[in-house]
Motif scaffolding. Structure first.
Motif, mmCIF file in Angstrom:
data_model
loop_
_atom_site.group_PDB
_atom_site.id
_atom_site.type_symbol
_atom_site.label_atom_id
_atom_site.label_comp_id
_atom_site.label_asym_id
_atom_site.label_seq_id
_atom_site.Cartn_x
_atom_site.Cartn_y
_atom_site.Cartn_z
ATOM 1 N N UNK A 198 8.796 5.495 12.727
ATOM 2 C CA UNK A 198 7.406 5.046 12.636
ATOM 3 C C UNK A 198 7.325 3.553 12.923
ATOM 4 N N UNK A 199 6.389 3.164 13.757
ATOM 5 C CA UNK A 199 6.240 1.755 14.141
ATOM 6 C C UNK A 199 5.213 1.057 13.243
ATOM 7 N N UNK A 200 5.385 -0.243 12.962
ATOM 8 C CA UNK A 200 4.434 -0.958 12.107
ATOM 9 C C UNK A 200 3.187 -1.381 12.868
ATOM 10 N N UNK A 201 2.081 -1.374 12.180
ATOM 11 C CA UNK A 201 0.847 -1.922 12.737
ATOM 12 C C UNK A 201 0.916 -3.448 12.731
ATOM 13 N N UNK A 202 -0.009 -4.066 13.458
ATOM 14 C CA UNK A 202 -0.070 -5.517 13.500
ATOM 15 C C UNK A 202 -0.458 -6.103 12.156
ATOM 16 N N UNK A 231 3.931 -9.988 -3.649
ATOM 17 C CA UNK A 231 4.341 -10.563 -4.922
ATOM 18 C C UNK A 231 3.284 -10.388 -6.008
ATOM 19 N N UNK A 232 2.006 -10.416 -5.618
ATOM 20 C CA UNK A 232 0.922 -10.377 -6.606
ATOM 21 C C UNK A 232 0.519 -8.966 -6.998
ATOM 22 N N UNK A 233 0.537 -8.036 -6.047
ATOM 23 C CA UNK A 233 0.047 -6.689 -6.344
ATOM 24 C C UNK A 233 1.144 -5.888 -7.053
ATOM 25 N N UNK A 234 0.839 -5.250 -8.182
ATOM 26 C CA UNK A 234 1.877 -4.560 -8.966
ATOM 27 C C UNK A 234 2.685 -3.526 -8.183
ATOM 28 N N UNK A 235 2.050 -2.856 -7.228
ATOM 29 C CA UNK A 235 2.756 -1.831 -6.450
ATOM 30 C C UNK A 235 3.229 -2.342 -5.097
ATOM 31 N N UNK A 236 3.108 -3.651 -4.863
ATOM 32 C CA UNK A 236 3.593 -4.234 -3.622
ATOM 33 C C UNK A 236 2.629 -4.056 -2.466
ATOM 34 N N UNK A 237 2.952 -4.697 -1.362
ATOM 35 C CA UNK A 237 2.113 -4.644 -0.168
ATOM 36 C C UNK A 237 2.991 -4.803 1.065
ATOM 37 N N UNK A 238 2.531 -4.275 2.171
ATOM 38 C CA UNK A 238 3.283 -4.402 3.427
ATOM 39 C C UNK A 238 2.523 -3.787 4.578
ATOM 40 N N UNK A 239 3.125 -3.831 5.742
ATOM 41 C CA UNK A 239 2.477 -3.329 6.946
ATOM 42 C C UNK A 239 2.324 -1.809 6.892
ATOM 43 N N UNK A 240 1.174 -1.336 7.353
ATOM 44 C CA UNK A 240 0.982 0.103 7.515
ATOM 45 C C UNK A 240 1.878 0.601 8.644
ATOM 46 N N UNK A 248 -6.663 -0.108 0.488
ATOM 47 C CA UNK A 248 -6.392 0.093 -0.938
ATOM 48 C C UNK A 248 -6.523 1.574 -1.261
ATOM 49 N N UNK A 249 -5.513 2.144 -1.922
ATOM 50 C CA UNK A 249 -5.510 3.564 -2.262
ATOM 51 C C UNK A 249 -5.211 3.793 -3.747
ATOM 52 N N UNK A 250 -5.691 2.904 -4.583
ATOM 53 C CA UNK A 250 -5.501 3.069 -6.018
ATOM 54 C C UNK A 250 -4.573 2.017 -6.596
ATOM 55 N N UNK A 251 -4.717 1.794 -7.903
ATOM 56 C CA UNK A 251 -3.956 0.738 -8.567
ATOM 57 C C UNK A 251 -2.448 0.979 -8.531
ATOM 58 N N UNK A 252 -2.029 2.226 -8.436
ATOM 59 C CA UNK A 252 -0.603 2.546 -8.492
ATOM 60 C C UNK A 252 0.032 2.712 -7.113
ATOM 61 N N UNK A 253 -0.704 2.408 -6.066
ATOM 62 C CA UNK A 253 -0.178 2.579 -4.711
ATOM 63 C C UNK A 253 -0.051 1.238 -3.989
ATOM 64 N N UNK A 254 0.841 1.227 -3.025
ATOM 65 C CA UNK A 254 1.105 0.038 -2.230
ATOM 66 C C UNK A 254 -0.097 -0.291 -1.341
ATOM 67 N N UNK A 255 -0.429 -1.564 -1.253
ATOM 68 C CA UNK A 255 -1.435 -2.015 -0.294
ATOM 69 C C UNK A 255 -0.827 -1.978 1.105
ATOM 70 N N UNK A 256 -1.592 -1.493 2.072
ATOM 71 C CA UNK A 256 -1.097 -1.509 3.448
ATOM 72 C C UNK A 256 -1.984 -2.414 4.295
ATOM 73 N N UNK A 257 -1.336 -3.098 5.226
ATOM 74 C CA UNK A 257 -1.968 -4.120 6.056
ATOM 75 C C UNK A 257 -1.941 -3.664 7.501
ATOM 76 N N UNK A 258 -3.056 -3.856 8.208
ATOM 77 C CA UNK A 258 -3.073 -3.507 9.635
ATOM 78 C C UNK A 258 -4.065 -4.386 10.370
ATOM 79 N N UNK A 259 -4.104 -4.194 11.656
ATOM 80 C CA UNK A 259 -5.020 -4.939 12.517
ATOM 81 C C UNK A 259 -5.416 -4.028 13.680
#
Length: 410
Positions: free
Chosen positions: A259-263, A237-246, A399-410
């Motif tokens: 493709x399977x999601x990371x933790x 919701x906060x990041x302009x390009x969105x965020x989600x699981x890698x 993080x891969x730049x202001x215009x790209x989606x944040x990806x989350x993993x573990x």
């Protein structure tokens, strides 16, 4: 997830040094399978020469204290209303701040209760395992125990590589035929991704005891908001390009159609007395800072030790120390490579040297429910303690730049 300096990078710095007048001799001969002993000898000689080169560079040109950020880039942003803001995230991701401390990100009472439940889970032995640290010597034990249905991804990859190496050895010994009844039915990578799905389902479902109309005591199941799910939702919701699981890279999907999601993160527990009283200074990724990309760590705190731990005259049991080290060029990295490489070594003498060279850290003293985000490429540590328990939930953000989606993993 500790990416060491690769041989290709070393080759580039050797070329760079040659341009500066440093002469380096190296054999270009490629050994075959009949020259293994000679290859090992040459490899050891090359490694010794590279170590000598980096030692020479640091002794003559290195100056780590001069790379400590000053001004806004050295600040810890503090948000007191529990809300993630895009401007705060952008400052952190572009390395214009050292850390972001969001107070009351998760309800304090709920955090304390969840922390107690996870401590009981660990005492029952429910999926607890040591959080292995990737070092130059391989995976090593740490002060941290993780809970959950899967190991961290770096551990799964290390186990998978180990099994592949063992299979290659057996294949060579048996003339290409492998018959191993003890071989696992699934690869560690497949076990990781299947465990990720189980972990998601487990953490969203909770239970409590209640009574029905006839006063019979029953277990009541209900869904809860897992703090790491809240983090993922609010980052989106906060990041302009969105965020989600890698997602699993296509090159590694093998026989998988999708493709399977990371933790999305795991619980981490430290129990006193810890091994490293002043904390183990480390980074989770090696390399210079880049304003267009980076690896970041997100930590939600549930339980903090109540005991007093006197470190350098401060009572900082369980506190988070972050050093605003700003290595922003490859040349600055190479000039200080000997000291920086010790950020992956669990060596007492190296830790003393790091404390001396890095100077005073930014100190974050989180309370239950707080969220702390930091660049995983900056040195940091959790201060040790003699008694008590420290419980947190942790994941990584790419993080891969202001215009790209944040990806989350573990």
């Amino acid at each position: 997830k500790n990416r060491m300096i690769t041989m290709s990078r070393i080759s580039r710095v050797i070329s760079s040094c040659q341009k500066r007048g440093v002469k380096i001799r190296s054999s270009s001969r490629v050994p075959n399978q009949h020259q293994e002993r000679s290859y090992l000898t040459n490899n050891e000689t090359r490694n010794a020469a590279i170590q000598s080169l980096f030692r020479h560079l640091e002794n003559n040109y290195g100056n780590l204290p001069s790379l400590i950020d000053q001004g806004p880039a050295a600040e810890t942003i503090v948000s007191t209303d529990g809300v993630l803001r895009p401007d705060h995230l952008a400052r952190l991701f572009r390395h214009e701040a050292t850390a972001l401390h969001v107070i009351n990100f998760f309800n304090r009472q709920s955090a304390v209760q969840l922390g107690e439940e996870l401590i009981k889970e660990a005492q029952r032995g429910g999926g607890s395992r040591n959080w292995k640290v990737s070092t130059s010597r391989g995976l090593e034990s740490s002060d941290v125990v993780t809970l959950g249905e899967h190991s961290p991804y770096n551990v799964a990859v290390a186990r998978n590589n180990q099994l592949m190496a063992q299979n290659r050895t057996k294949s060579n010994d048996s003339g290409g035929v492998i018959e191993d009844e003890e071989a696992p039915a699934k690869s560690p990578i497949d076990e990781y991704f299947e465990g990720v799905q189980r972990e998601f389902r487990l953490r969203r479902l909770s239970s409590r005891h209640g009574t029905d109309d006839k006063d019979n005591v029953n277990e009541i199941l209900y869904y809860q908001l897992w703090p790491l799910d809240k983090l993922r939702l609010e980052l989106d919701e906060a990041w302009p390009s969105g965020a989600g699981l890698a997602r699993e890279p296509k090159s590694q999907q093998q026989n998988q159609q999708f493709a399977r999601p990371f933790g999305g993160g795991l619980p981490r527990i430290m129990v006193g007395p810890t091994r490293w009283k002043r904390g183990f200074i480390h980074v989770d990724e090696m390399g210079p800072l880049n304003e267009n990309r980076g690896l970041f760590s997100a930590n939600i705190y549930l339980t903090m030790p109540q005991c007093r731990s006197n470190v350098d005259g401060k009572n900082d049991a369980g506190a988070l120390y972050i050093w605003p080290l700003g290595v922003r060029s490859r040349w600055d990295w190479y000039k200080n490579a000997m000291t920086l490489s010790s950020l992956s070594a669990q060596d007492p003498e190296a830790q003393l040297n790091l404390h001396a060279q890095l100077g005073p850290p930014n100190i974050v003293r989180p309370t239950p429910g707080d969220l702390v985000l930091l660049c995983a490429q900056r040195p940091h540590c959790a201060v040790g303690f003699d008694e008590g328990v420290r419980v947190s939930l942790q994941c990584f953000l790419q993080y891969d730049g202001l215009d790209n989606r944040l990806t989350i993993d573990c």
